[in-house]
Design a protein around this motif. Sequence first.
Motif, short mmCIF file in Angstrom:
data_model
loop_
_atom_site.label_atom_id
_atom_site.label_comp_id
_atom_site.label_asym_id
_atom_site.label_seq_id
_atom_site.Cartn_x
_atom_site.Cartn_y
_atom_site.Cartn_z
N ILE A 1 -3.13 8.61 -8.45
CA ILE A 1 -2.43 8.96 -9.61
C ILE A 1 -2.94 8.18 -10.87
CG2 ILE A 1 -0.24 9.09 -10.46
CD1 ILE A 1 0.94 9.21 -7.79
N GLY A 2 -3.09 6.94 -10.74
CA GLY A 2 -3.62 6.06 -11.70
C GLY A 2 -2.91 5.84 -12.84
N ILE A 3 -1.57 5.26 -12.59
CA ILE A 3 -0.62 5.11 -13.88
C ILE A 3 -1.22 4.01 -14.43
CG2 ILE A 3 1.81 4.42 -14.31
CD1 ILE A 3 2.59 6.20 -11.82
N ASP A 4 -1.25 4.04 -15.73
CA ASP A 4 -1.44 2.78 -16.70
C ASP A 4 -0.30 1.96 -17.00
OD1 ASP A 4 -2.88 1.09 -17.97
OD2 ASP A 4 -3.30 2.17 -19.88
N TRP A 5 0.21 1.16 -15.94
CA TRP A 5 1.52 0.59 -16.31
C TRP A 5 1.13 -0.66 -17.13
CZ3 TRP A 5 5.82 2.38 -14.55
CH2 TRP A 5 5.91 3.04 -13.24
N PRO A 6 1.94 -0.97 -18.13
CA PRO A 6 1.63 -2.13 -19.05
C PRO A 6 2.15 -3.33 -18.42
CG PRO A 6 3.56 -0.72 -19.79
CD PRO A 6 2.94 -0.05 -18.73
N LEU A 7 1.54 -4.09 -17.42
CA LEU A 7 2.08 -4.95 -16.77
C LEU A 7 1.21 -6.34 -16.83
CD1 LEU A 7 2.33 -3.27 -13.27
CD2 LEU A 7 4.33 -4.65 -14.60
N GLU A 8 1.74 -7.57 -16.73
CA GLU A 8 1.06 -8.72 -16.84
C GLU A 8 1.26 -9.29 -15.12
OE1 GLU A 8 2.14 -11.17 -19.83
OE2 GLU A 8 2.10 -9.64 -21.49
N GLY A 9 0.29 -9.18 -14.57
CA GLY A 9 0.29 -9.63 -13.12
C GLY A 9 0.92 -8.40 -12.31
N GLN A 10 1.67 -8.95 -10.98
CA GLN A 10 2.30 -7.93 -10.13
C GLN A 10 3.78 -7.92 -10.43
OE1 GLN A 10 0.84 -6.26 -7.51
NE2 GLN A 10 -0.86 -6.81 -8.53
N PRO A 11 4.21 -6.61 -10.23
CA PRO A 11 5.58 -6.35 -10.64
C PRO A 11 6.63 -6.80 -9.38
CG PRO A 11 4.56 -4.32 -9.97
CD PRO A 11 3.51 -5.36 -9.79
N LEU A 12 7.71 -7.12 -9.74
CA LEU A 12 8.76 -6.96 -8.72
C LEU A 12 9.37 -6.15 -8.37
CD1 LEU A 12 10.76 -9.82 -10.61
CD2 LEU A 12 9.25 -10.37 -9.01
N LEU A 13 9.10 -5.81 -6.81
CA LEU A 13 9.42 -4.70 -6.09
C LEU A 13 10.56 -4.54 -5.18
CD1 LEU A 13 5.75 -3.21 -5.55
CD2 LEU A 13 7.15 -2.55 -7.16
N ALA A 14 11.21 -3.62 -4.98
CA ALA A 14 11.99 -3.49 -3.68
C ALA A 14 11.19 -3.36 -2.53
CB ALA A 14 13.19 -2.39 -3.87
N ALA A 15 11.62 -3.60 -1.27
CA ALA A 15 10.85 -3.47 -0.22
C ALA A 15 10.33 -2.17 0.00
CB ALA A 15 11.54 -3.92 1.12
#
Length: 184
Positions: A154-168
Amino acid sequence: MPYTVTPTGIPDVLVLEPKVFGDARGFFFESFNARDFAQATGLNVEFVQDNHSKSARGVLRGLHYQIQHAQGKLVRVVQGEVFDVAVDLRRASPTFGRWVGERLSADNKKQLWVPPGFAHGFVVLSESAEFLYKTTDYWYPEHERSLLWNDPAIGIDWPLEGQPLLAAKDAAAALLRDAEVFAP
């Protein structure tokens, strides 16, 4: 017209910008009016549930959808800022597997219409964000599915710095190639 409506790169996903009346005291706008929504978008939908979440910076919620009882969503932010994403999971669609994203914030007051048949998610860009959305069907946990947020197909270009916080459930979500999708 109380809304300006702009199609995105996936024409069924719409950005709505309300007409805001502001002065030194603050502002006022209608965040939803069924008649005006139908007139502006050409859609005649019935919303049955409102949801409200609050999340901290870096939290990524999604990409969620219901394989049965598919939900259309009208989403907005009332505090903070998010990057909001919709992924087309309608197998017969010419935009199947494509994504669109939009920055939604309390300041810009933009709303995004995410039709049924799409996975939806967002990442919080501000210290925290409060996210409100209306749905066209109820939540059925047995039909809820998650699409992996960073699927390279899919290749979403998320504007992130580092890894996101995710639910399990989001960390263990399906790749597009393995996901249940919407048949024609």
